[in-house]
Design a protein around this motif. Structure first.
Motif, short mmCIF file in Angstrom:
data_model
loop_
_atom_site.label_atom_id
_atom_site.label_comp_id
_atom_site.label_asym_id
_atom_site.label_seq_id
_atom_site.Cartn_x
_atom_site.Cartn_y
_atom_site.Cartn_z
N UNK A 67 0.43 -1.32 -1.01
CA UNK A 67 -0.01 -0.14 -0.15
C UNK A 67 0.94 0.85 -0.49
N UNK A 68 -0.30 2.49 -0.35
CA UNK A 68 1.15 3.59 -0.68
C UNK A 68 0.54 4.32 0.82
N UNK A 69 0.89 6.04 1.11
CA UNK A 69 0.76 6.83 1.95
C UNK A 69 2.39 8.03 2.07
N UNK A 70 2.87 7.99 0.95
CA UNK A 70 4.01 8.43 1.02
C UNK A 70 5.23 8.13 2.09
N UNK A 71 5.15 7.17 2.45
CA UNK A 71 5.81 6.65 3.64
C UNK A 71 5.75 7.40 4.67
N UNK A 72 4.54 7.16 5.14
CA UNK A 72 4.55 8.04 6.02
C UNK A 72 2.90 7.56 6.57
N UNK A 73 2.08 6.82 6.17
CA UNK A 73 0.85 5.93 6.34
C UNK A 73 1.27 5.41 5.66
N UNK A 74 -0.05 3.70 5.44
CA UNK A 74 -0.48 2.86 4.64
C UNK A 74 -1.89 3.49 4.62
N UNK A 75 -2.17 2.44 3.58
CA UNK A 75 -3.60 2.88 3.04
C UNK A 75 -3.87 1.69 3.17
N UNK A 76 -4.75 0.73 3.42
CA UNK A 76 -4.90 -0.60 3.80
C UNK A 76 -5.69 -0.88 3.02
N UNK A 77 -7.11 -0.38 2.95
CA UNK A 77 -7.94 -1.39 2.74
C UNK A 77 -8.27 -0.38 1.06
N UNK A 184 11.16 7.88 -9.41
CA UNK A 184 12.50 8.82 -9.27
C UNK A 184 12.18 9.40 -8.01
N UNK A 185 13.38 9.91 -7.26
CA UNK A 185 13.64 10.52 -6.52
C UNK A 185 14.72 12.03 -7.09
N UNK A 186 14.75 11.95 -8.28
CA UNK A 186 14.79 13.46 -8.77
C UNK A 186 14.64 14.29 -8.76
N UNK A 187 15.66 15.75 -8.86
CA UNK A 187 14.20 16.67 -8.48
C UNK A 187 13.49 17.11 -9.13
N UNK A 188 13.36 17.05 -10.27
CA UNK A 188 12.43 17.05 -11.47
C UNK A 188 10.97 15.90 -11.52
N UNK A 189 10.62 15.13 -11.09
CA UNK A 189 9.66 13.91 -10.78
C UNK A 189 9.67 13.49 -9.30
N UNK A 190 10.38 13.83 -8.52
CA UNK A 190 9.84 13.85 -7.27
C UNK A 190 9.10 13.80 -6.28
N UNK A 191 7.90 12.60 -5.87
CA UNK A 191 7.60 13.16 -5.08
C UNK A 191 8.07 13.78 -3.73
N UNK A 192 7.72 14.57 -3.14
CA UNK A 192 9.05 15.04 -2.34
C UNK A 192 8.43 14.99 -0.57
N UNK A 193 7.76 14.49 -0.47
CA UNK A 193 6.90 13.74 0.52
C UNK A 193 7.32 12.58 0.52
N UNK A 194 7.91 11.87 0.21
CA UNK A 194 8.20 10.32 0.06
C UNK A 194 9.97 9.97 0.05
N UNK A 195 10.31 11.46 -0.36
CA UNK A 195 11.87 11.26 -1.01
C UNK A 195 12.49 12.20 0.80
N UNK A 196 11.65 12.68 1.19
CA UNK A 196 12.21 13.62 2.70
C UNK A 196 12.24 12.34 3.46
N UNK A 197 10.96 11.54 3.48
CA UNK A 197 11.02 10.25 4.70
C UNK A 197 11.36 9.90 4.48
#
Length: 292
Positions: A67-77, A184-197
């Protein structure tokens, strides 16, 4: 729920959790949002929940679901149990991964915690394949959003084991299903919340950024992939899927990619912007590749 098969079983991944700092003052937390998403945070005891089709319907294929959630939580359903139910209906064993989220209070190295749990889950599924009527050579991974990043990491870092593996069980998925994935964690494509987490800051060293920029880690041995994204995704740019697809093509790895005009992000099985059934497209792809 119809099509769910046998009763679900939650299986701890470890007897002793590696890379862990035990904290009794931090408690796993489950919440349900106003929109019905079931979220979990502060995981310290990672597990898989097994959703098994009846033996007479099982085709031997299994999928580990991240599941996803920005490496901050998990969407379990919506990105876990509902997807598992759909796989079970197709005769596929499904395992929803409840993985640890990066948190320096509960782990020594936050960047490897999720990957450790994904590798251990894949290892466990293969080592108990006979018990669950699974062909150990037909075990794939599916991931959504940041869970897609974890699935892509599992698919490209399998020669970099982060767990003990005395039996030398393969840590490489046989295929991957990446749904609006962070790649990607590169600046142009990154979801910065996931990279930061995952890396601990916005200014993580470039070696770490490159290591987890997964399109750059693709090789000829990367498993085949099914990619799904929407052009109007404002959370995770569609360029993430495109970059991964392009690198797979460069390495001669089979892949399919479907890009919707609209749909945004986080829709799970149901993109309400159109009547197309992406999951059936995924099953068609699996069948064409002889995983069904």
């Amino acid at each position: 729920m119809p099509g769910m098969g046998r009763a679900q079983t939650s299986i701890p991944l470890y007897e002793v959790v590696p890379n862990a700092i035990p904290r009794q003052d931090i408690v796993e937390k489950w919440d349900t949002t106003a929109t019905g998403r079931v979220l979990v945070r502060y995981v310290q005891q990672p597990s898989i929940t097994a959703y098994l089709p009846p033996p007479e319907n099982a085709n031997g294929t299994a999928v580990l679901i991240c599941p996803g959630g920005g490496y901050s939580y998990l969407v379990m359903n919506q990105e876990g149990s509902e997807v598992a139910a759909a796989f079970v209906k197709a005769g596929v064993a499904a395992f929803v991964l409840k993985y640890r989220l990066p948190n320096a209070k509960i782990m020594n190295d936050i960047s490897i915690g999720p990957l450790q749990d994904a590798q251990r889950a894949l290892q466990l599924i293969r080592e108990r394949a006979g018990e669950w009527h699974i062909n150990p050579n037909r075990v794939g991974v599916a991931g959504f959003s940041a869970g897609g990043h974890l699935a892509a990491t599992l698919s490209t870092h399998f020669n970099r084991p982060q767990i003990e593996n005395p039996s030398r069980t393969s840590l490489r998925p046989d295929f991957s299903i990446l749904v609006y994935p962070v790649i990607s964690f590169g600046d142009s494509l990154s979801h910065k919340g996931s990279r930061r987490a995952l890396l601990g800051s916005d200014t993580a060293n470039q070696a770490a950024v490159r290591l987890y920029t997964n399109e750059l880690q693709v090789s000829k041995d990367t498993p085949p992939a099914f990619l799904l994204h929407s052009s109007d995704d404002r959370v995770v740019p569609v360029g993430n899927s495109i970059a991964y697809y392009q690198h797979l093509m460069q390495e001669g790895v089979k892949a399919a990619m479907h890009i919707y005009t609209s749909g945004g992000h986080g829709y799970g099985l149901r993109n309400k912007s159109n009547k197309d059934d992406w999951f059936q497209r995924c099953l068609n792809w699996m069948e064409a590749n002889k995983w069904l």
